[in-house]
Design an enzyme around this catalytic site. Sequence first.
Site, PDB file in Angstrom:
ATOM      1  CG  MET A  13     -34.005  65.326 -21.804  1.00 13.15           C
ATOM      2  SD  MET A  13     -33.391  64.216 -20.524  1.00 13.15           S
ATOM      3  CE  MET A  13     -32.963  62.767 -21.464  1.00 13.15           C
ATOM      4  CB  SER A 130     -33.895  55.277 -20.369  1.00 11.69           C
ATOM      5  OG  SER A 130     -34.653  55.315 -19.172  1.00 11.69           O
ATOM      6  CE  LYS A 184     -36.285  55.682 -22.943  1.00 11.75           C
ATOM      7  NZ  LYS A 184     -37.172  56.754 -23.070  1.00 11.75           N
ATOM      8  CG  HIS A 187     -37.024  51.640 -20.879  1.00  9.96           C
ATOM      9  ND1 HIS A 187     -37.589  52.847 -20.526  1.00  9.96           N
ATOM     10  CD2 HIS A 187     -36.082  51.391 -19.938  1.00  9.96           C
ATOM     11  CE1 HIS A 187     -37.011  53.303 -19.423  1.00  9.96           C
ATOM     12  NE2 HIS A 187     -36.088  52.432 -19.046  1.00  9.96           N
ATOM     13  CG  ASN A 188     -40.363  55.213 -22.244  1.00 10.59           C
ATOM     14  OD1 ASN A 188     -39.241  54.859 -21.909  1.00 10.59           O
ATOM     15  ND2 ASN A 188     -40.666  56.465 -22.516  1.00 10.59           N
ATOM     16  CD  GLU A 191     -40.655  55.356 -17.620  1.00 12.03           C
ATOM     17  OE1 GLU A 191     -39.510  55.185 -18.093  1.00 12.03           O
ATOM     18  OE2 GLU A 191     -41.290  56.414 -17.790  1.00 12.03           O
ATOM     19  CE  LYS A 262     -42.969  64.698 -21.411  1.00  9.40           C
ATOM     20  NZ  LYS A 262     -42.372  63.612 -20.609  1.00  9.40           N
TER      21      LYS A 262
HETATM   22  C1  6PG Z   1     -36.831  57.637 -19.449  1.00  9.07           C
HETATM   23  C2  6PG Z   1     -38.261  58.061 -19.386  1.00  9.07           C
HETATM   24  C3  6PG Z   1     -38.464  59.289 -20.211  1.00  9.07           C
HETATM   25  C4  6PG Z   1     -39.775  60.012 -19.926  1.00  9.07           C
HETATM   26  C5  6PG Z   1     -40.895  59.633 -20.836  1.00  9.07           C
HETATM   27  C6  6PG Z   1     -42.123  59.055 -20.234  1.00  9.07           C
HETATM   28  O1  6PG Z   1     -36.631  56.484 -19.783  1.00  9.07           O
HETATM   29  O2  6PG Z   1     -35.960  58.442 -19.130  1.00  9.07           O
HETATM   30  O3  6PG Z   1     -39.083  57.046 -19.863  1.00  9.07           O
HETATM   31  O4  6PG Z   1     -38.263  58.958 -21.533  1.00  9.07           O
HETATM   32  O5  6PG Z   1     -40.058  60.127 -18.621  1.00  9.07           O
HETATM   33  O6  6PG Z   1     -41.139  60.817 -21.505  1.00  9.07           O
HETATM   34  O7  6PG Z   1     -43.019  60.035 -19.939  1.00  9.07           O
HETATM   35  P1  6PG Z   1     -44.605  59.960 -19.912  1.00  9.07           P
HETATM   36  O8  6PG Z   1     -44.968  59.346 -18.601  1.00  9.07           O
HETATM   37  O9  6PG Z   1     -44.973  61.417 -19.965  1.00  9.07           O
HETATM   38  O10 6PG Z   1     -45.110  59.227 -21.081  1.00  9.07           O
END
Ligand code: 6PG
Length: 484
Positions: A13, A130, A184, A187-188, A191, A262
């Site tokens: 990254m 992200s 963020k 956001h996750n 996700e 994570k």
């Molecule tokens: C992003 C992702 C990125 C990553 C995270 C989630 O926005 O680019 O969210 O931050 O993929 O680490 O990962 P986990 O599924 O392992 O929690």
Amino acid sequence: ASADIGVYGLGVMGANLARNLARNGYRVAVTNRSAARTEKLVAAHGDGSEGVFVPAADIDRFVASLERPRVAIIMVLAGAATDEVMEQLAARMEPGDIIVDCGNSLFTDTIRREAWARARGLHFVGAGVSGGEEGALWGPSIMPGGTPESYDRLGPMFEKISAHYQGQPCCAHIGADGAGHFVKMVHNGIEYADMQVIAEAYDLLRHGLDAAPATLADVFASWNEGELDSYLIEITAEVLRQVDAPTGTPLVDLIVDRASQKGTGKWTVQTALDLAVPVTGIGEATFARGASSGVRQREAARALDGHAGGFGIDSSDPGARDAFIEDVRQALYASKIVAYSQGFDMIAEGAAAHGWDIDKGGLASIWRAGCIIRAAFLDDITRAYAARPDLPLLLAAEPFATRIQQAVPSLRRVVALAAVAGVPVPVFASSLSYFDTIRSPRLPAALIQGQRDFFGSHTYHRIDRPGTFHTLWAQEGRPEEQWG
Ligand code: 6PG
């Protein structure tokens, strides 16, 4: 001094962010705890064709190479490593310099670090980034927090290297201290919910139609042409199409079915509990990952009879097959609306609790490209908040209000069918319950208030009179007293 900006931490990254900055014309100082990574980056990309790198063998030379006010990005593991690097940088910096943490840090750590840096006259910017490795290299969505002054210096560089949506940069100042990392984190969480509803749709189609992954890849690819158009649907089709060459088996059938994390989804749920915001979609998605990884429990339960029935879909009848696929698509869309509506509720509550002035429409607009949850859908969210920045509930605003009402009959059928067939759909089911909860004119919460008052004198309010009341449950005739 010869660099416009520096990057400390050259994992994939960090290296990709540095290359993105260099490609966009910035002279980038680069360094890493172990010099091998710095040397590797310079050997692979330092011939000048990708822009100018200023490699530094140690942190002293790294800081010395930065033009004032200095901007140093930290891209190391969230947690103790970030604190350590921040302290080392701060010891070598001067008032007005800017330390930027582009990792997935917990927003409360960012609030603490910002206060620490501010006390030393430094700016500390927690920036959500992200888009994964490719995003970092070619254009991520960037969510910086921190002071407006730090954004004046940093913003133009970040806006340049970010993804662009119809010419607009996918980067904007989010708010003070931890605001960038907070959004963020949400956001996750979104996700996680997005990925889980896609997985539930896949599972239902797989069982209901007895379809091969490659066939379902075509279904997801066709969904990606319509209102579900999004990065996650697109990559789902790719994953389902992948065949393991040595065995000729669909790869998805060979991958161990335990979803890892994570921690950002967990943080979202923990924080949502603190803020008392029901993010049921994100919560169920996070628990679903945990349940999938509960090896002992799954082993112990494997032999239990669930008394499940069949789907009853005649998959040789194209009409029945298409109707089921469309129902699942609608269920997915409705659940997605719920998850985003809850996520934006959480952002509103977080902003209120921490005194951040977060422009929710602006935030949706910078998620339209570059990030993992990028989707056509975010354009509608941007417009909904532009029309009314203080929307009380995203799913009750147009165009979502119309769409969720259209989609909900499908969601009901799909959840009912899944229940009969014994296929787990935690986010579909909880999304439907949430929808039914918030649109309900009267909830059984009244009974819960009665129970609380009965065993703990916790009092209740009445619909017909102002005041706080308690019933003397133990006394003859159970008289009511007004307590406030
Ligand atoms: C992003 C992702 C990125 C990553 C995270 C989630 O926005 O680019 O969210 O931050 O993929 O680490 O990962 P986990 O599924 O392992 O929690």
